[in-house]
Each structure stands twice: as structure tokens, then as C-alpha cells.
Design an enzyme around this catalytic site. Structure first.
Site, short mmCIF file in Angstrom:
data_model
loop_
_atom_site.label_atom_id
_atom_site.label_comp_id
_atom_site.label_asym_id
_atom_site.label_seq_id
_atom_site.Cartn_x
_atom_site.Cartn_y
_atom_site.Cartn_z
N ASP A 19 0.87 -1.17 0.00
CA ASP A 19 0.00 0.00 0.00
C ASP A 19 0.92 1.23 0.00
O ASP A 19 2.12 1.12 0.28
CB ASP A 19 -0.88 -0.02 1.25
CG ASP A 19 -1.69 1.24 1.42
OD1 ASP A 19 -2.41 1.63 0.49
OD2 ASP A 19 -1.57 1.86 2.50
N ASP A 21 -0.05 5.16 1.00
CA ASP A 21 -0.23 6.14 2.07
C ASP A 21 -0.26 5.45 3.43
O ASP A 21 -1.07 4.55 3.66
CB ASP A 21 -1.53 6.93 1.86
CG ASP A 21 -1.49 7.73 0.57
OD1 ASP A 21 -0.80 8.75 0.53
OD2 ASP A 21 -2.15 7.32 -0.41
#
Length: 225
Positions: A19, A21
Site C-alpha cells: 500500500d 499512504d
């Protein structure tokens, strides 16, 4: 076998799926400035709303609110433009730049709920090159917690999700990785409250390195000392 029952530190993987952020970069301040302004403009309880907007596509976050007269697609486009314009304070997590640079380029991907242009802007601000493989909001019909994004990320590496370790920081992404069939490493650097998880956890990348064995399998190894 899931990471909940077998530590991700004890296993080797064919690929890593990250991922973005909160997992390899910290963009919380910028995201909360933009989303906070938007929530106030819609008369929402900002403090109650903010925890709900992390880790999911903007169009999904807005759609779940069912606000009368609000077009989720149009609003999320406006928010994306505002986020692209505001990358102040977007930084890599400690150790992330070197950790990613040590990985074989064809063995890892970013799998983010952000649109591609926003991912480009935030990665540039954090000093992380856009990787060879990236899955963004536009690439999937259903966003996290749907597993489609991580299934696609594994496919782009030529792998099965079960061959990959997913690095995540929020429940929507953790559920997406679990449902895809991957082991999970939960990154806790940006958590203001402890997350309840049976998965392996890592604060950041300062005290670990990637090890590649003779068969080309990758593992996360704690640094000595």
C-alpha cells in the site's frame, strides 16, 4: 497459511505488495487538510468523519455517506486535484526509500487506493520513484476492502496472491490482502491508536532489510543490534 498464525518474519515470498499512504509514505497531514476542508464544506462532523477516509478510494468514501445532491465521482475528482496541489509535508516512512531500492524491480508493486496522478505526485514529494508495477484506483472496479487490487497486483508480478506479502496500515487494506489470500505485514508508523491484529507488525523500515535467497525468494530480516 495466514500471517495471523505464522509470522511473516519467518517466511520467504516471491513478491512484495505495498500500500502507499501510511505504509511507505506519510501523507496524513496533507490528506487531512484537503479532506477536512471538504467535510466542513458539506457540514459533516469532521472529527467523526476523518478516521473513515483513510485507505479507501475517494469515490467509495464519499459514496458511503449518501449525501443528497452529491455526485461521488465529481466530488472525488475535485478532491484529487486539491490533493495533487497540496503535497506539503509528504515524506517517506523512515527507511522506506532504501528498503524499496534494495528490492528486485520486477518483484514488488505498489497497490494504492489513490488515483495514478495523485500517487505520482505523492511519491515524487517523498523521493520514491514510481515502480515498474503499480495498481491505482482507476485499475479496479471495486476498491479496498475488496481484494481485487491485490489480486491484480500479484498478477502483474506474474504471481499468485498467496506467494506475496502485503504491507498495509489500515483495516480496509488489511481485509483486502487477507481476502486475496496473502500474508500481511502491518505498518504502524502513522497509527495514533494501536490496531488490533494477529498479523506481524513493523513500525517502519529502519531496523529491517530485505534478504534475497539463492532461489530469489525475499524475506524481511531484522537488522542485528
Amino acid at each position: 497459511m495466514s500471517a495471523a498464525s505464522s509470522s511473516a518474519f519467518d517466511k520467504n515470498y516471491s513478491g512484495f505488495l505495498f500500500d502507499m499512504d501510511g505504509t511507505i509514505i506519510n501523507s496524513i497531514a496533507a490528506a487531512e487538510r484537503v479532506w477536512g476542508d471538504w467535510a466542513r464544506s458539506k457540514g459533516l462532523d469532521v472529527a467523526a468523519f476523518m478516521p473513515t477516509m483513510h485507505g479507501k478510494r475517494g469515490v467509495d468514501t464519499i459514496g458511503l455517506l449518501n449525501l443528497p445532491g452529491v455526485d461521488p465521482a465529481a466530488e472525488s475528482q475535485l478532491i484529487m486535484e486539491a490533493e495533487i496541489a497540496d503535497v506539503e509535508g509528504v515524506v517517506p516512512l523512515p527507511g522506506a526509500v532504501d528498503f524499496l531500492a534494495s528490492l528486485p524491480p520486477d518483484r514488488w508493486a505498489i497497490v494504492t487506493s489513490s488515483p495514478y496522478r495523485l500517487a505520482q505526485a505523492r511519491l515524487a514529494a517523498a523521493g520514491i520513484p514510481v515502480p515498474r508495477f503499480i495498481v491505482t484506483a482507476e485499475d479496479v472496479k471495486n476498491g479496498k476492502p475488496d481484494p481485487q487490487c491485490y489480486i491484480l497486483g500479484a498478477e502483474r508480478l506474474g504471481l499468485r496472491p498467496s506467494d506475496c506479502l502485503v504491507f498495509e496500515d489500515v483495516m480496509a487494506g488489511i481485509k483486502a490482502g487477507e481476502t486475496a489470500g496473502s500474508d500481511i505485514m502491518v505498518i504502524t508508523a502513522t497509527h495514533s491508536h494501536p490496531i488490533e491484529t494477529g498479523h506481524s507488525t513493523l513500525q517502519n523500515y529502519e531496523n529491517v532489510r530485505a534478504h534475497i535467497d539463492g532461489d530469489g525468494l525475499i524475506s524481511v530480516v531484522r537488522k542485528a543490534g
